[in-house]
Design a protein around this motif. Structure first.
Motif, short mmCIF file in Angstrom:
data_model
loop_
_atom_site.label_atom_id
_atom_site.label_comp_id
_atom_site.label_asym_id
_atom_site.label_seq_id
_atom_site.Cartn_x
_atom_site.Cartn_y
_atom_site.Cartn_z
N VAL A 118 -25.40 8.61 2.28
CA VAL A 118 -26.12 9.45 3.33
C VAL A 118 -25.95 8.54 4.82
O VAL A 118 -26.64 7.47 4.91
CB VAL A 118 -27.28 9.92 3.05
CG1 VAL A 118 -27.83 10.87 4.36
CG2 VAL A 118 -27.32 10.66 1.70
N ASP A 119 -25.33 8.79 5.71
CA ASP A 119 -25.23 8.52 7.16
C ASP A 119 -25.16 7.13 7.34
O ASP A 119 -25.78 6.35 8.23
CB ASP A 119 -26.92 8.76 7.79
CG ASP A 119 -27.00 10.47 7.99
OD1 ASP A 119 -25.91 11.02 7.90
OD2 ASP A 119 -28.08 10.74 8.06
N VAL B 107 -21.70 11.91 2.97
CA VAL B 107 -22.14 12.98 3.93
C VAL B 107 -22.64 12.32 5.15
O VAL B 107 -23.73 11.45 5.16
CB VAL B 107 -23.28 13.93 3.13
CG1 VAL B 107 -23.58 14.89 4.38
CG2 VAL B 107 -22.71 14.47 1.96
N ASN B 108 -22.25 12.55 6.40
CA ASN B 108 -22.67 11.75 7.33
C ASN B 108 -22.92 12.52 8.81
O ASN B 108 -22.02 13.57 8.90
CB ASN B 108 -21.74 10.93 7.72
CG ASN B 108 -22.17 9.36 8.20
OD1 ASN B 108 -22.08 8.51 7.59
ND2 ASN B 108 -22.25 9.26 9.38
N LYS C 206 -22.39 16.28 8.98
CA LYS C 206 -23.53 17.25 8.96
C LYS C 206 -24.13 16.73 10.24
O LYS C 206 -23.72 16.02 11.10
CB LYS C 206 -24.54 16.64 7.86
CG LYS C 206 -25.29 15.42 8.15
CD LYS C 206 -26.14 15.52 6.81
CE LYS C 206 -26.91 13.76 7.23
NZ LYS C 206 -28.01 13.91 8.27
N ILE D 228 -28.48 16.69 3.91
CA ILE D 228 -27.11 16.80 3.64
C ILE D 228 -27.00 18.21 3.01
O ILE D 228 -25.66 18.56 3.17
CB ILE D 228 -26.70 15.70 2.41
CG1 ILE D 228 -27.66 16.36 0.93
CG2 ILE D 228 -27.11 14.38 2.66
CD1 ILE D 228 -27.09 15.45 0.01
N THR E 264 -24.18 22.81 5.38
CA THR E 264 -22.90 22.07 5.04
C THR E 264 -22.34 22.70 3.69
O THR E 264 -23.39 23.44 3.02
CB THR E 264 -23.28 20.43 4.53
OG1 THR E 264 -24.06 20.55 3.36
CG2 THR E 264 -23.96 20.00 5.75
N VAL F 118 -22.29 21.34 0.79
CA VAL F 118 -22.52 20.13 -0.25
C VAL F 118 -23.26 21.03 -1.31
O VAL F 118 -22.66 20.87 -2.53
CB VAL F 118 -23.73 19.41 -0.08
CG1 VAL F 118 -24.22 18.37 -0.96
CG2 VAL F 118 -23.07 18.30 1.23
N CYS G 81 -33.73 11.42 6.32
CA CYS G 81 -32.62 12.38 5.73
C CYS G 81 -32.55 12.02 4.26
O CYS G 81 -32.38 13.00 3.52
CB CYS G 81 -31.22 11.71 6.33
SG CYS G 81 -31.06 11.77 8.08
N SER H 278 -33.24 15.33 1.95
CA SER H 278 -31.97 16.11 1.26
C SER H 278 -32.57 15.89 -0.17
O SER H 278 -32.24 16.61 -0.97
CB SER H 278 -31.16 14.74 1.21
OG SER H 278 -30.49 14.78 2.46
#
Length: 179
Positions: free
Chosen positions: A9-10, A52-53, A93, A98, A102, A104, A126, A130
């Motif tokens: 994530v990110d 997922v970014n 995203k 996430i 999206t 996902v 995040c 999430s």
């Protein structure tokens, strides 16, 4: 097909924002574990590797543009060890979770994935949001405490505790994930 996904994530981040310094310090601490988990997931038949970014307002950015941007930044050393392999699924995203607007959830359902391992940043933002969104979708969650970075250590500890108690997340060590 794998029933577990390691979701990064990110982590494609140029760290050009408020609170970047404490976040970068935390990333430096957890990056080795995170990179090890990414490497193991990449070579595993049992775990799907997904990135997922956030696009950070660069609305036409995708994998290539985000990687190029962060590798040209002063934070290059925080990104190089975990650049997404070409085979990895990559989803952009715009907000904290996430799952928020999206594909996902749909992707995980189509793949038969019932458990996610969340690594990346920011634990108290995040990652927490999430985990909550996964929980309300009846998706199991694991969070390796040594593979998530924070801005505020006290809030990160509280977030991990909330995930464990309120969302039944497994708070684990990175060594216990992705075999």
């Amino acid at each position: 097909m794998p029933d577990t996904a390691l979701i990064v994530v990110d982590m494609l981040n140029a760290y050009e924002h408020d609170d970047a310094e404490p976040l970068m310090e935390s990333v430096r601490e957890v990056l080795p574990t995170m990179a090890d988990l990414v490497e193991r997931a990449h070579h595993s038949d049992d775990v799907e590797l997904v990135y997922v970014n956030d696009v950070y307002g660069h609305w036409n950015a995708g994998r290539a543009e985000l990687v190029e941007r962060v590798l040209a930044s002063e934070a290059r050393d925080l990104v190089e060890p975990i650049v997404p392999p070409e085979e990895a699924i990559f989803i952009v995203k715009a907000r904290h979770s996430i799952f928020y607007q999206t594909p996902v959830e749909y992707m995980l359902r189509q793949m038969g994935v019932g458990k996610v391992i969340l690594v990346g940043q920011v634990t108290e933002q995040c990652i927490l949001y999430s985990a909550l969104d996964a929980y309300i979708r009846h998706i199991e969650v694991a969070v390796p405490r040594d593979a998530v970075a924070h801005i505020h250590e006290d809030l990160a500890e509280a977030a991990l505790r909330m995930m464990e108690i309120n969302m039944r997340a497994q708070i684990v060590d990175g060594a216990d994930c992705v075999r």
